[in-house]
Design a protein around this motif. Sequence first.
Motif: not given
Length: 115
Positions: A66-69, A71-77, A85-95
Amino acid sequence: MADVGDAHHDPRMCDAGLARAFEFLGKRWNGVILGTLLGGSASFSEVRRAIGGISDSVLSDRLAELGRAGLVLRTVCEGPPVTVVYRLTDRGQALLPALTELSVWAADNLPAAAR
């Protein structure tokens, strides 16, 4: 003069975009992971608990896909402890509208799965 592409169009053929969407979202767990992240960012363990029944290795593979596509962004805190932490990108939110409509349709038209 008719367009050459129209001459071979079969009205019964599935739309290519729809076919690509279901090929990707229909892959086991992808749509469910995206639906889980529609509620906001989450750690790996939060996603796993929210879904249930998915192995760590499969969840890791799907999140990477999903990250390669895009749709999902992986963030190391940075910690302590260090968390991911994983969150949707704008493209993912568009779904969101499509996934919401699918959920409503399923609730109205598909029998509930026995648990």
